[in-house]
Design an enzyme around this catalytic site. Structure first.
Site, PDB file in Angstrom:
ATOM      1  N   LYS A   1     -46.028 101.514 104.177  1.00  0.00           N
ATOM      2  CA  LYS A   1     -45.359 100.485 104.993  1.00  0.00           C
ATOM      3  C   LYS A   1     -44.307 101.096 105.914  1.00  0.00           C
ATOM      4  CE  LYS A   1     -43.689  97.911 101.622  1.00  0.00           C
ATOM      5  NZ  LYS A   1     -44.159  98.580 100.411  1.00  0.00           N
TER       6      LYS A   1
ATOM      7  N   ARG B   1     -40.872  89.276  98.631  1.00  0.00           N
ATOM      8  CA  ARG B   1     -41.476  89.967  97.491  1.00  0.00           C
ATOM      9  C   ARG B   1     -41.739  89.012  96.337  1.00  0.00           C
ATOM     10  NH1 ARG B   1     -39.211  95.298  98.800  1.00  0.00           N
ATOM     11  NH2 ARG B   1     -40.096  96.921  97.503  1.00  0.00           N
TER      12      ARG B   1
HETATM   13  P1  AMP Z   1     -38.134  99.226  99.274  1.00  0.00           P
HETATM   14  O1  AMP Z   1     -37.355 100.170 100.135  1.00  0.00           O
HETATM   15  O2  AMP Z   1     -38.776  98.123 100.058  1.00  0.00           O
HETATM   16  O3  AMP Z   1     -39.099  99.940  98.358  1.00  0.00           O
HETATM   17  O4  AMP Z   1     -37.061  98.514  98.318  1.00  0.00           O
HETATM   18  C1  AMP Z   1     -36.295  99.248  97.405  1.00  0.00           C
HETATM   19  C2  AMP Z   1     -35.743  98.338  96.327  1.00  0.00           C
HETATM   20  O5  AMP Z   1     -34.858  97.379  96.913  1.00  0.00           O
HETATM   21  C3  AMP Z   1     -36.766  97.504  95.574  1.00  0.00           C
HETATM   22  O6  AMP Z   1     -37.397  98.227  94.513  1.00  0.00           O
HETATM   23  C4  AMP Z   1     -35.892  96.358  95.069  1.00  0.00           C
HETATM   24  O7  AMP Z   1     -35.098  96.785  93.974  1.00  0.00           O
HETATM   25  C5  AMP Z   1     -34.967  96.123  96.247  1.00  0.00           C
HETATM   26  N1  AMP Z   1     -35.551  95.146  97.182  1.00  0.00           N
HETATM   27  C6  AMP Z   1     -35.988  95.379  98.454  1.00  0.00           C
HETATM   28  N2  AMP Z   1     -36.472  94.276  99.005  1.00  0.00           N
HETATM   29  C7  AMP Z   1     -36.358  93.294  98.066  1.00  0.00           C
HETATM   30  C8  AMP Z   1     -36.720  91.927  98.019  1.00  0.00           C
HETATM   31  N3  AMP Z   1     -37.315  91.315  99.073  1.00  0.00           N
HETATM   32  N4  AMP Z   1     -36.441  91.229  96.886  1.00  0.00           N
HETATM   33  C9  AMP Z   1     -35.841  91.812  95.837  1.00  0.00           C
HETATM   34  N5  AMP Z   1     -35.506  93.110  95.801  1.00  0.00           N
HETATM   35  C10 AMP Z   1     -35.750  93.857  96.909  1.00  0.00           C
END
Ligand code: AMP
Length: 217
Positions: A14, A89
């Site tokens: 992504k 999410r």
């Molecule tokens: P990412 O960089 O998208 O992999 O996000 C890293 C971490 O941030 C995730 O594993 C969650 O702990 C938190 N996070 C990011 N986006 C969300 C979301 N929409 N809802 C809840 N937690 C989020």
């Protein structure tokens, strides 16, 4: 109008596709993960609340996440479109977005989902290095920067994310299947869902997404 959601499990590509899309279409990249990591780095109240949750791979509570996305989508730069990466999410987040999008005149118009088998995700996450400054993603095996350890885009030193370890990754993947994958049916019903097989290679996925977006801008 390109009001886009980019979906897919952790490691599907992504972030890499997001960087390409925003460069081509000139829309803001809204990564909730990046926003949380910036807040953690700065030690803000939001960062302090989110730090332990993120490091163990769990999801930040819906109310916190929905509030910050609403504030961000209301900013002027989102009038020309936006790319949401990592949000929604959960079904609750998708419902909130379905309500707030039309209210603020910025409803979601396209959902792009990239999928990759679990065994490939594990490998990709283990080799992932990211730029803490501009958010660009690299891989020590398959997508090396030009100079080892340095971001091609902005020259900052690359790091390994704290949640890119096997224990947190397992939790993230479980959360993905339990909480995020149900959004596929949610957006299929809305008629705006588009699937891309992440195994056909970065370039082909990128070309496929680009044609879809060009046809819908
Ligand atoms: P990412 O960089 O998208 O992999 O996000 C890293 C971490 O941030 C995730 O594993 C969650 O702990 C938190 N996070 C990011 N986006 C969300 C979301 N929409 N809802 C809840 N937690 C989020």
């Amino acid at each position: 109008m390109l009001n886009i959601i980019l979906m897919g499990p952790p490691g599907a590509g992504k972030g890499t596709q997001a960087t390409r899309i925003i460069d081509e279409f000139g829309i803001p990249h809204i990564s909730t993960g990046d926003i949380f990591r910036e807040n953690i780095a700065k030690g803000t109240p939001l960062g302090l609340q989110a730090k332990a949750i993120i490091e163990r791979g769990d999801l930040v509570p819906d109310d916190l996440t929905i509030g910050l996305v609403k504030d961000r989508l209301c900013k002027d730069d989102c009038a020309k479109g936006y790319l949401l990466d990592g949000f929604p999410r959960t079904i609750a987040q998708a419902e909130a977005l379905k309500k707030m999008g039309p209210e603020i005149g910025r409803p979601v118009t396209l959902v792009v989902d990239i999928t990759v088998p679990d065994e490939v995700l594990v490998e990709r996450i283990a080799g992932r290095r990211v730029c803490p400054k501009c958010g660009a993603s690299y891989n020590v095996n398959s997508m090396k920067p030009k100079v080892e350890g340095i971001c091609d885009r902005c020259g900052a030193e690359l790091i390994q994310r704290k949640d890119d370890n096997p224990e947190s990754f397992k939790v993230r993947l479980e959360n993905y299947y339990a909480q995020t994958q149900p959004l596929v049916d949610f957006y299929k019903e809305e008629g705006i869902y588009h699937h891309f097989d992440g195994m056909i290679g970065f370039q082909k996925v990128s070309e496929g997404i680009s044609s879809l977006l060009q046809a819908n801008k």
